[in-house]
Design a protein around this motif. Sequence first.
Motif, PDB file in Angstrom:
ATOM      1  N   GLY A  39      80.555  24.456 -26.446  1.00  0.00           N
ATOM      2  CA  GLY A  39      81.945  24.123 -26.157  1.00  0.00           C
ATOM      3  C   GLY A  39      82.365  24.433 -24.730  1.00  0.00           C
ATOM      4  N   TYR A  40      81.545  25.218 -24.007  1.00  0.00           N
ATOM      5  CA  TYR A  40      81.913  25.558 -22.629  1.00  0.00           C
ATOM      6  C   TYR A  40      81.792  24.348 -21.714  1.00  0.00           C
ATOM      7  CZ  TYR A  40      82.363  27.987 -18.208  1.00  0.00           C
ATOM      8  OH  TYR A  40      82.800  28.366 -16.969  1.00  0.00           O
ATOM      9  N   MET A  82      65.303  20.337 -24.296  1.00  0.00           N
ATOM     10  CA  MET A  82      65.569  21.388 -25.271  1.00  0.00           C
ATOM     11  C   MET A  82      66.237  22.586 -24.605  1.00  0.00           C
ATOM     12  SD  MET A  82      62.785  23.621 -27.436  1.00  0.00           S
ATOM     13  CE  MET A  82      62.110  24.301 -25.922  1.00  0.00           C
ATOM     14  N   VAL A  83      65.701  22.999 -23.449  1.00  0.00           N
ATOM     15  CA  VAL A  83      66.259  24.145 -22.736  1.00  0.00           C
ATOM     16  C   VAL A  83      67.666  23.832 -22.235  1.00  0.00           C
ATOM     17  CG1 VAL A  83      66.008  25.542 -20.634  1.00  0.00           C
ATOM     18  CG2 VAL A  83      64.044  25.141 -22.112  1.00  0.00           C
ATOM     19  N   GLU A  84      67.861  22.617 -21.729  1.00  0.00           N
ATOM     20  CA  GLU A  84      69.189  22.232 -21.238  1.00  0.00           C
ATOM     21  C   GLU A  84      70.214  22.248 -22.364  1.00  0.00           C
ATOM     22  OE1 GLU A  84      72.242  21.420 -18.850  1.00  0.00           O
ATOM     23  OE2 GLU A  84      70.205  21.750 -18.111  1.00  0.00           O
ATOM     24  N   ARG A  85      69.822  21.707 -23.523  1.00  0.00           N
ATOM     25  CA  ARG A  85      70.748  21.703 -24.662  1.00  0.00           C
ATOM     26  C   ARG A  85      71.067  23.117 -25.129  1.00  0.00           C
ATOM     27  NH1 ARG A  85      67.198  17.497 -26.564  1.00  0.00           N
ATOM     28  NH2 ARG A  85      68.152  15.444 -26.270  1.00  0.00           N
ATOM     29  N   ALA A  86      70.051  23.932 -25.207  1.00  0.00           N
ATOM     30  CA  ALA A  86      70.229  25.275 -25.774  1.00  0.00           C
ATOM     31  C   ALA A  86      70.949  26.222 -24.817  1.00  0.00           C
ATOM     32  CB  ALA A  86      68.874  25.853 -26.169  1.00  0.00           C
ATOM     33  N   TYR A  87      70.616  26.158 -23.529  1.00  0.00           N
ATOM     34  CA  TYR A  87      71.095  27.175 -22.590  1.00  0.00           C
ATOM     35  C   TYR A  87      71.967  26.643 -21.456  1.00  0.00           C
ATOM     36  CZ  TYR A  87      67.296  29.713 -24.867  1.00  0.00           C
ATOM     37  OH  TYR A  87      66.469  30.298 -25.800  1.00  0.00           O
ATOM     38  N   GLY A  88      72.113  25.313 -21.357  1.00  0.00           N
ATOM     39  CA  GLY A  88      72.833  24.736 -20.227  1.00  0.00           C
ATOM     40  C   GLY A  88      74.261  25.212 -20.099  1.00  0.00           C
ATOM     41  N   GLN A  89      74.962  25.351 -21.228  1.00  0.00           N
ATOM     42  CA  GLN A  89      76.363  25.759 -21.161  1.00  0.00           C
ATOM     43  C   GLN A  89      76.504  27.246 -20.818  1.00  0.00           C
ATOM     44  OE1 GLN A  89      79.032  23.648 -24.143  1.00  0.00           O
ATOM     45  NE2 GLN A  89      77.020  23.307 -25.088  1.00  0.00           N
ATOM     46  N   LEU A  91      74.358  28.880 -18.957  1.00  0.00           N
ATOM     47  CA  LEU A  91      74.051  28.933 -17.533  1.00  0.00           C
ATOM     48  C   LEU A  91      75.238  28.458 -16.711  1.00  0.00           C
ATOM     49  CD1 LEU A  91      70.395  27.582 -17.603  1.00  0.00           C
ATOM     50  CD2 LEU A  91      71.088  29.862 -16.839  1.00  0.00           C
ATOM     51  N   ALA A  92      75.930  27.411 -17.171  1.00  0.00           N
ATOM     52  CA  ALA A  92      77.092  26.895 -16.446  1.00  0.00           C
ATOM     53  C   ALA A  92      78.170  27.970 -16.304  1.00  0.00           C
ATOM     54  CB  ALA A  92      77.652  25.668 -17.157  1.00  0.00           C
ATOM     55  N   GLN A  93      78.381  28.742 -17.351  1.00  0.00           N
ATOM     56  CA  GLN A  93      79.384  29.803 -17.267  1.00  0.00           C
ATOM     57  C   GLN A  93      78.967  30.869 -16.271  1.00  0.00           C
ATOM     58  OE1 GLN A  93      80.601  31.517 -21.002  1.00  0.00           O
ATOM     59  NE2 GLN A  93      82.083  32.877 -20.033  1.00  0.00           N
ATOM     60  N   LYS A  94      77.696  31.232 -16.261  1.00  0.00           N
ATOM     61  CA  LYS A  94      77.213  32.223 -15.295  1.00  0.00           C
ATOM     62  C   LYS A  94      77.376  31.703 -13.861  1.00  0.00           C
ATOM     63  CE  LYS A  94      75.691  35.253 -18.343  1.00  0.00           C
ATOM     64  NZ  LYS A  94      76.306  36.597 -18.501  1.00  0.00           N
ATOM     65  N   LEU A  95      77.136  30.411 -13.671  1.00  0.00           N
ATOM     66  CA  LEU A  95      77.327  29.800 -12.352  1.00  0.00           C
ATOM     67  C   LEU A  95      78.793  29.847 -11.954  1.00  0.00           C
ATOM     68  CD1 LEU A  95      75.014  26.713 -12.893  1.00  0.00           C
ATOM     69  CD2 LEU A  95      74.638  28.463 -11.166  1.00  0.00           C
ATOM     70  N   ASP A  96      79.690  29.495 -12.877  1.00  0.00           N
ATOM     71  CA  ASP A  96      81.123  29.521 -12.596  1.00  0.00           C
ATOM     72  C   ASP A  96      81.610  30.924 -12.254  1.00  0.00           C
ATOM     73  OD1 ASP A  96      81.681  26.823 -12.857  1.00  0.00           O
ATOM     74  OD2 ASP A  96      82.215  26.950 -14.980  1.00  0.00           O
ATOM     75  N   GLU A  97      81.070  31.905 -12.942  1.00  0.00           N
ATOM     76  CA  GLU A  97      81.487  33.301 -12.722  1.00  0.00           C
ATOM     77  C   GLU A  97      80.877  33.897 -11.459  1.00  0.00           C
ATOM     78  OE1 GLU A  97      81.971  34.402 -17.501  1.00  0.00           O
ATOM     79  OE2 GLU A  97      80.197  35.039 -16.375  1.00  0.00           O
TER      80      GLU A  97
END
Length: 235
Positions: A39-40, A82-89, A91-97
């Motif tokens: 949802g992120y 698979m990795v993008e689906r599982a961890y992409g969001q 990772l996106a939050q860590k990038l934003d922060e």
Amino acid sequence: MSSATTYALGALALVVVVAIVIVAVRNGRHDELPVRNDGYGTVHNSAVVSVLGADGTVLLGRPDAPKTIDVFEDPLCPACAMVERAYGQELAQKLDEGKLAIRYHYVNFLDKQSASGDYSTRAIAADECVAASGSGPVYSQFQHTLFTSKQPKEGGDSDLTNQQLADIARESGASADAVQCIASGAKVEAAKANAKTATEALRGLNDGKVATPSVFDGTKRLDMNNQNWVGEVAP
């Protein structure tokens, strides 16, 4: 008795085969893996930028991020999806922060598994066109789309044309210059050379092996089977 025994053994063999097929199908379904931070979405923060390196690497993150990890992927790689689906969001939050930056290295060893014979290379070229514009949120959306909903099937009978890649970039918010760069194939030759550089870099870090996805914290390869790896590398 002989006939009955034959039928019984045949039925048992069929059950075993069906069970094996079911297990294989379940194991091959990447969309059943748990999605972290569901949802992120992709990167939101305009402070996150994309920087295209001279060697074709793409650095995504805020300039003040304290840690950078290296991610090696092939655009046609199902396990990368698979990795993008599982961890992409997550990772996106860590990038934003601002807790993490990602340096992407793209290889093209799966070109021969694409219908066009050069899909991985052309997708890398498209990725470079979008990265060069500098917008982290746009790059994040484009990269996520290429590796999830729009990724062609490895060994399939079709993939994406340059124009289709350009259309995905436009839908992701890319500039007109980036869209034209993709449609014209302007970076395809450079992408070939950059993929070769990325392949050699991966071999150097991975005991001579070229396998994707591979993620490194410095020279340490991170375990993608550990569902907490993102939080551990960037608490």
